[in-house]
Design a protein around this motif. Sequence first.
Motif, short mmCIF file in Angstrom:
data_model
loop_
_atom_site.label_atom_id
_atom_site.label_comp_id
_atom_site.label_asym_id
_atom_site.label_seq_id
_atom_site.Cartn_x
_atom_site.Cartn_y
_atom_site.Cartn_z
N LYS A 234 3.41 -46.35 3.50
CA LYS A 234 2.70 -46.54 2.25
C LYS A 234 1.83 -47.79 2.35
CE LYS A 234 5.63 -44.35 -1.28
NZ LYS A 234 6.41 -44.58 -2.52
N GLY A 235 0.72 -47.76 1.62
CA GLY A 235 -0.14 -48.94 1.59
C GLY A 235 -1.47 -48.68 2.28
N THR A 236 -1.88 -49.61 3.10
CA THR A 236 -3.16 -49.53 3.79
C THR A 236 -3.21 -48.32 4.71
OG1 THR A 236 -3.33 -51.94 3.73
CG2 THR A 236 -4.76 -50.79 5.27
N SER A 237 -4.27 -47.53 4.60
CA SER A 237 -4.44 -46.35 5.45
C SER A 237 -4.98 -46.77 6.81
CB SER A 237 -5.41 -45.36 4.80
OG SER A 237 -6.72 -45.92 4.75
N TRP A 238 -4.96 -45.85 7.77
CA TRP A 238 -5.43 -46.19 9.12
C TRP A 238 -6.93 -46.47 9.12
CZ3 TRP A 238 -9.13 -43.65 12.00
CH2 TRP A 238 -9.50 -42.37 11.60
N THR A 239 -7.68 -45.80 8.23
CA THR A 239 -9.13 -46.06 8.16
C THR A 239 -9.39 -47.45 7.59
OG1 THR A 239 -9.15 -44.88 6.03
CG2 THR A 239 -9.79 -43.65 8.00
N GLU A 240 -8.60 -47.84 6.58
CA GLU A 240 -8.76 -49.18 6.02
C GLU A 240 -8.37 -50.24 7.05
OE1 GLU A 240 -7.86 -48.63 1.26
OE2 GLU A 240 -6.17 -48.50 2.65
N ALA A 241 -7.28 -49.98 7.80
CA ALA A 241 -6.86 -50.92 8.84
C ALA A 241 -7.96 -51.08 9.88
CB ALA A 241 -5.57 -50.43 9.50
N LEU A 242 -8.59 -49.97 10.25
CA LEU A 242 -9.69 -50.02 11.23
C LEU A 242 -10.87 -50.81 10.67
CD1 LEU A 242 -10.68 -49.02 13.99
CD2 LEU A 242 -11.59 -46.99 12.83
N TRP A 243 -11.22 -50.56 9.42
CA TRP A 243 -12.34 -51.27 8.79
C TRP A 243 -12.07 -52.78 8.73
CZ3 TRP A 243 -17.24 -51.18 6.96
CH2 TRP A 243 -17.61 -52.18 6.08
N HIS A 244 -10.90 -53.14 8.20
CA HIS A 244 -10.60 -54.57 8.04
C HIS A 244 -10.50 -55.27 9.39
CE1 HIS A 244 -10.15 -54.37 3.76
NE2 HIS A 244 -9.14 -53.52 3.81
N THR A 245 -9.97 -54.60 10.41
CA THR A 245 -9.83 -55.23 11.72
C THR A 245 -11.19 -55.43 12.38
OG1 THR A 245 -7.63 -54.26 12.01
CG2 THR A 245 -8.75 -55.02 14.00
N THR A 246 -12.03 -54.41 12.34
CA THR A 246 -13.34 -54.54 12.98
C THR A 246 -14.28 -55.44 12.19
OG1 THR A 246 -14.07 -52.49 11.88
CG2 THR A 246 -13.20 -52.30 14.12
N SER A 247 -13.93 -55.74 10.93
CA SER A 247 -14.77 -56.63 10.11
C SER A 247 -14.46 -58.10 10.34
CB SER A 247 -14.58 -56.29 8.63
OG SER A 247 -15.00 -54.97 8.35
N GLN A 248 -13.49 -58.40 11.21
CA GLN A 248 -13.20 -59.78 11.58
C GLN A 248 -13.99 -60.15 12.84
OE1 GLN A 248 -11.20 -61.35 9.29
NE2 GLN A 248 -11.28 -59.31 8.36
N PHE A 249 -14.26 -61.44 13.01
CA PHE A 249 -14.97 -61.86 14.22
C PHE A 249 -14.16 -61.50 15.46
CE2 PHE A 249 -17.34 -64.95 11.46
CZ PHE A 249 -18.61 -64.47 11.77
N TYR A 250 -12.86 -61.70 15.37
CA TYR A 250 -11.98 -61.33 16.48
C TYR A 250 -10.56 -61.17 15.95
CZ TYR A 250 -10.80 -66.32 16.29
OH TYR A 250 -10.41 -67.56 15.87
N THR A 251 -9.73 -60.50 16.73
CA THR A 251 -8.32 -60.30 16.39
C THR A 251 -7.46 -60.71 17.57
OG1 THR A 251 -8.87 -58.43 14.94
CG2 THR A 251 -6.58 -58.62 15.67
N ASN A 252 -6.47 -61.55 17.30
CA ASN A 252 -5.59 -62.03 18.36
C ASN A 252 -4.38 -61.12 18.52
OD1 ASN A 252 -6.98 -64.51 19.05
ND2 ASN A 252 -6.30 -65.29 17.06
N MET A 253 -3.91 -61.03 19.75
CA MET A 253 -2.68 -60.27 20.04
C MET A 253 -1.92 -61.02 21.11
SD MET A 253 -2.31 -56.38 21.48
CE MET A 253 -0.74 -55.53 21.54
N THR A 254 -0.62 -61.14 20.93
CA THR A 254 0.25 -61.78 21.93
C THR A 254 1.28 -60.77 22.41
OG1 THR A 254 -0.01 -63.96 20.93
CG2 THR A 254 1.88 -63.63 22.37
N VAL A 255 1.39 -60.63 23.71
CA VAL A 255 2.38 -59.76 24.34
C VAL A 255 3.36 -60.64 25.09
CG1 VAL A 255 2.77 -57.89 25.99
CG2 VAL A 255 0.68 -57.92 24.60
N GLU A 256 4.64 -60.51 24.77
CA GLU A 256 5.65 -61.33 25.44
C GLU A 256 6.67 -60.44 26.15
OE1 GLU A 256 8.94 -64.87 24.57
OE2 GLU A 256 7.75 -64.04 22.91
N PHE A 257 6.76 -60.62 27.46
CA PHE A 257 7.75 -59.90 28.26
C PHE A 257 9.03 -60.73 28.32
CE2 PHE A 257 3.68 -58.29 29.84
CZ PHE A 257 3.90 -56.92 29.87
#
Length: 519
Positions: A234-257
Amino acid sequence: MEKDDCQLEYPHPFIHRVKLTRAQRIRGIILGVVLFPVRVTLAALFFLVMWPLSRMRMAGLSREERSRPITGWRYWFLNDIVWFLSRAVFFSMGFMWMKVKGRRADLKEAPILVVAPHSSFLDMLVLCPAELATVVSRSENMSLPVIGALLEFNQSVMVSRKDPESRKKAVAQVKERVTSNGYWPQMLMFPEGTTTNGTALIKFKPGAFLAGVPVQPVLLRYPNKLDTVRWTYKGTSWTEALWHTTSQFYTNMTVEFLPVYKPSQEEKDDPGLYADNVQKLMAKALDIPATDYVMDGRVPVSKVGGLSLPLDSPARETLSLLRRNGLRPSEVEAALDRMMDRCRSAGQGSKASADELASLLGLTERETAVKILALYSKVLQDEMVDLKHIYLSVAALSGFVNFSSLLHTAFELFDRDGKGSLSEAELSDLMGGLLGIPQRQTAQLYTDASSEGWLSEDDLLRTLKTHPTYQREVNEFLQLKEVSCQPSLVSLSGSVAENNNRQMHHNGQESPSPNKKSD
């Protein structure tokens, strides 16, 4: 912190909404108008380039050759190109930097990488530091343009959630691969099986742990000011998530093994225990609770002794809809009486359509009845609704009938032979009616409540109220209190909502409801 804010705002991990200030919204619109079309177009172009390259890997191979790991030029040449293009897709979407912590274990150290929390389709970026490890995917995805070709390229294990035989075949295939001593590539799985808002780890499915081989836990984090990535029940749809994410200058992600987890003999013998222990380890590393929440079909539930307690109670939603439709408590009580009369009617049965439900409830708007029907029929995949389920689950929460009387009525409805005892199947139907969703694993409750295959009404009532496994969670969910007066519908809606959406603490336990009814 983002985590704390979410835990205060959301009752469970299957809800997430992107919260924007007015300034952030205006900024997002301005940037999105420019960045969204450019980024989506670039990503689509990279996907289109990958499409024929992915098909090339399997081109000309026989069925037998396709059933073996790809080697030679088809591997070393095409793998690097597809890896580069995959990273380019996410780079174009704004994932310009990805921080990697720890060391990825090699294939023989850990045949399986288990990744959590699972937030959205954008989590697939983890395949880049995982060197395009093999995944498990729904067979329906094979028909999707580009995605189907990439799954074929990856030699993914395909499974149909609707076909039990397909699931058995997929389990056997996974076991074969991860115990092949390096013959097959490393596998990557999301053991939660669905996406969440990241405030808790839901119960891990046992698939990654069935073979009893070592696994390497992998943590995903999105350390951004705005949490735009997540896409939940429930909540933000996948299209909204895509819009909001691509509307940022950049998005950070951290992967920890994390270090490789080697199972004990007890864990090898019990995949459920193995999965629970890895879940707790990863939750501790993330500093969030490890919960027993799961998705049961399309419904988020909490598991208690095999029972499935819906986190969004259909009965609570029904009471809320009736209140918004203007029904007074006395009118709701009268509607419940009409339902029970219909259920006891030998000729009509207990199934009803939306029109019949509207008439029984005394609703002026058919749309409300359609919504109520959907709350119950979506888990049963039926266009009709069983009135017994509505009556029992709503009456249990409403307070119009004390629980002892309600259980007596339920026994009459489900004790089909009138013998004064329920079979395990009849108990499953009864608990499904009380809880509002089908119950498929009531064997433990039946064992706890019955004596030598005899389950009486008194035995079940005593077990639900006093057994240590059920007395707190089930009693609070069903409001098992002998009420002396009828609460108003307004107070019902509020108190039930509070009771079924208790706040979680970081140790994975839930605090008692402050609005619990008194005797």
